[in-house]
Design an enzyme around this catalytic site. Structure first.
Site, short mmCIF file in Angstrom:
data_model
loop_
_atom_site.label_atom_id
_atom_site.label_comp_id
_atom_site.label_asym_id
_atom_site.label_seq_id
_atom_site.Cartn_x
_atom_site.Cartn_y
_atom_site.Cartn_z
N SER A 24 0.83 -1.21 0.00
CA SER A 24 0.00 0.00 0.00
C SER A 24 0.86 1.25 0.00
CB SER A 24 -0.92 0.00 1.22
OG SER A 24 -0.20 0.47 2.33
N LYS A 25 0.20 2.37 -0.23
CA LYS A 25 0.90 3.65 -0.27
C LYS A 25 1.61 3.94 1.05
CE LYS A 25 -1.65 5.70 -3.93
NZ LYS A 25 -1.94 6.91 -4.66
N ARG A 26 1.09 3.42 2.12
CA ARG A 26 1.66 3.73 3.44
C ARG A 26 2.82 2.80 3.81
NH1 ARG A 26 -0.75 7.81 5.31
NH2 ARG A 26 -2.82 8.22 4.51
#
Ligand code: GLU
Length: 502
Positions: free
Chosen positions: A259-261
């Site tokens: 994910s982006k995080r």
């Protein structure tokens, strides 16, 4: 004639999964002498993020992915930004209404939210579909005169697709194979919104058709939308393109989508470039990766050449790439492997290129050095690093003499014979005119042999004196680079300091 498109939405920095989608489309296009199109899908104005479109362009540029038709390039099927095509879509939505494949719906967001809540409280999921549409407020349930009046009086409405009941929707995906879905499991998706904009689904199908797209290559997250897209092609009586849905990129532990995080959490970038807006995020470029390494790594995240070869230039990828060799299963992202790709690509650079890159770092540290000397230096240390930025740690002692001497090294490798031997070797070096590594080594080895002393003792002493610790490339390479004066000075300083220390 192959025509493919990368169709990102400018909603923030482009995730590496998006870059991989662009890359695969590009490779496929180039391989088949086709056309690679970049279309900006910005119909959801609530999600538009300033700077995101530029970021997409810059990311593709950095990777060496060249767009044939797009917002900047223009082309025969433009405009290539959906908000600039706004006026195109309504007629298509109306065409579907006239054919009975779509209808106007007047339910307010609040009413729909209440229904959702009501269903939820009964542990059911609310779907706007054939089962309920006749009880809701739309042009299928209301008398014609009434809904026409509602439209004329400006009551907001959306246009929904009228998903048929109990129809088998069968289609092929080039990666997933044959898929069949029953239409009764799907809902009546909104095609046209009350703000006058189409939704992703309508705009995407209309544009792929008008832009004569032959292959839709995109992320697996769009697979659930495919039955609707197939139905839309049928309703428009258009020939559908071929579809290929790419596997997910997974977290390093294989548990779930990267994910982006995850980048921040796990200490590696998940974006190609630094994202400077709002919540900033690091990028491969700024972390010191070469675009060649980044592209090489991405290409192998979901595709394999069917051989052991791992290092590919863009040209080689274009030659070897095929949709058949894309995996069905998700690909685990491996940050260690990512560094390894950069390591390999760094070794492929010329010493001259590396010298220029390293020269910037040297300047930042307050030193200067001519390029020819730096070329020799980077040649000595490049195998030890994955990134140019890490070269300083391997090379700082070339630029300044040791300020102290590693106590561990002294304890283990410095003995009572060391000072005398070092002084003698210093005299030997003083007499050597040809200060090349080969000649230095020859002379020192001959001297050791003649003297019959322990070669380890003298070599370690020399390294401690010149470097300050037991590290670095070959000692003769180091002293050759430093030159006679600097080497002798360092030995002299070491002799004075270490004797005092011990
Ligand atoms: N705009 C969609 C996205 O952001 C494109 C999906 C597609 O390629 O159809 O990924």
């Amino acid at each position: 004639m192959v025509r493919v498109r990368f169709a990102p939405s400018p909603t923030g920095p482009l995730h590496i999964g998006g870059v991989r989608t662009a890359l695969y489309n590009y490779l496929f296009a180039r391989k088949h002498n086709g056309t690679f199109i970049l279309r900006i899908e910005d119909t959801d104005q609530t999600r538009y993020v300033e700077g995101a479109e530029e970021y997409i362009f810059e990311s593709l540029d950095w990777c060496g992915i060249k767009v044939d038709e797009g917002v900047r390039e223009g082309g025969p099927y433009g405009p290539y930004r959906q908000s600039d095509r706004k006026n195109i879509y309504r007629q298509y939505a109306e065409f579907l209404i006239n054919k009975g494949h779509a209808y106007y719906a007047f339910d307010t967001p609040e009413e729909l939210e209440m229904l959702r809540k009501k269903y939820e409280s009964q542990k059911k999921t609310f779907l706007y579909n054939a089962e309920v549409r006749n009880e809701l407020k739309n042009s299928l349930s209301l008398p014609e005169q009434q809904w026409k009046e509602m439209i004329n009086s400006g009551i907001p409405y959306v246009i929904r697709y009228r998903m048929p009941v109990n129809e088998e929707i069968s289609f092929d995906d080039l990666i997933r194979g044959h898929i069949t879905v029953n239409s009764s499991t799907l809902d009546d998706k909104v095609l046209f919104k009350s703000d006058g904009m189409p939704t992703y689904h309508l705009a995407n199908i209309v544009d792929d058709h008008l832009m004569k797209i032959t292959h839709v290559i995109r992320g697996e997250e769009w697979l659930p939308s495919l039955p609707l897209h197939v139905m839309l092609y049928r309703s428009f009586e258009w020939e559908a393109p071929l579809f290929a849905h790419l596997p997910l990129i997974l977290k390093p532990d294989g548990k779930g989508k990267l994910s982006k995080r995850d980048g921040d959490k796990m200490g590696f970038p998940v974006f190609p470039l630094y994202w400077p807006y709002g919540e900033t995020a690091r990028g491969y470029r700024e972390d010191g990766y070469y675009p060649e390494a980044f592209v090489n790594m991405l290409a192998l995240l979901g595709w394999n050449p069917g051989t052991e070869q791992e290092i590919f230039s863009m040209e080689e990828l274009i030659k070897e790439f095929s949709l058949e060799r894309i995996h069905k299963a998700g690909s685990r992202f491996d940050p260690v492997k990512a560094r390894w790709f950069n390591h390999v690509w760094l070794q492929k650079r010329s010493n001259n290129q590396l010298a220029h890159e390293f020269s910037e770092i040297i300047k930042g540290k307050g030193y200067s050095c001519d390029i020819a000397r730096l070329e020799t230096l980077v040649g000595l240390i490049k195998e030890r690093v994955d990134f140019v930025k890490d070269m300083w740690d391997e090379a700082y002692f070339f630029f300044s003499p040791p300020e102290s001497y590693d106590s561990d090294a002294l304890r283990k490798k410095w003995n009572e014979e060391s000072p005398l031997l070092l002084a003698e070797v210093s005299n030997l070096l003083r007499k050597i005119e040809d200060f090349t590594p080969v000649n230095l080594e020859k002379n020192v080895r001959e001297w050791i042999e003649k003297k019959g002393c322990n070669s380890g003792t003298i070599m370690h002493a020399l390294r401690i004196a010149v470097v300050g610790k037991l590290k670095g490339p070959g000692i003769f390479d180091i002293i050759s680079w430093l030159g006679k004066d600097e080497t002798l000075n360092r030995i002299e300083k070491a002799l004075a300091t270490i004797v005092q220390q011990s």
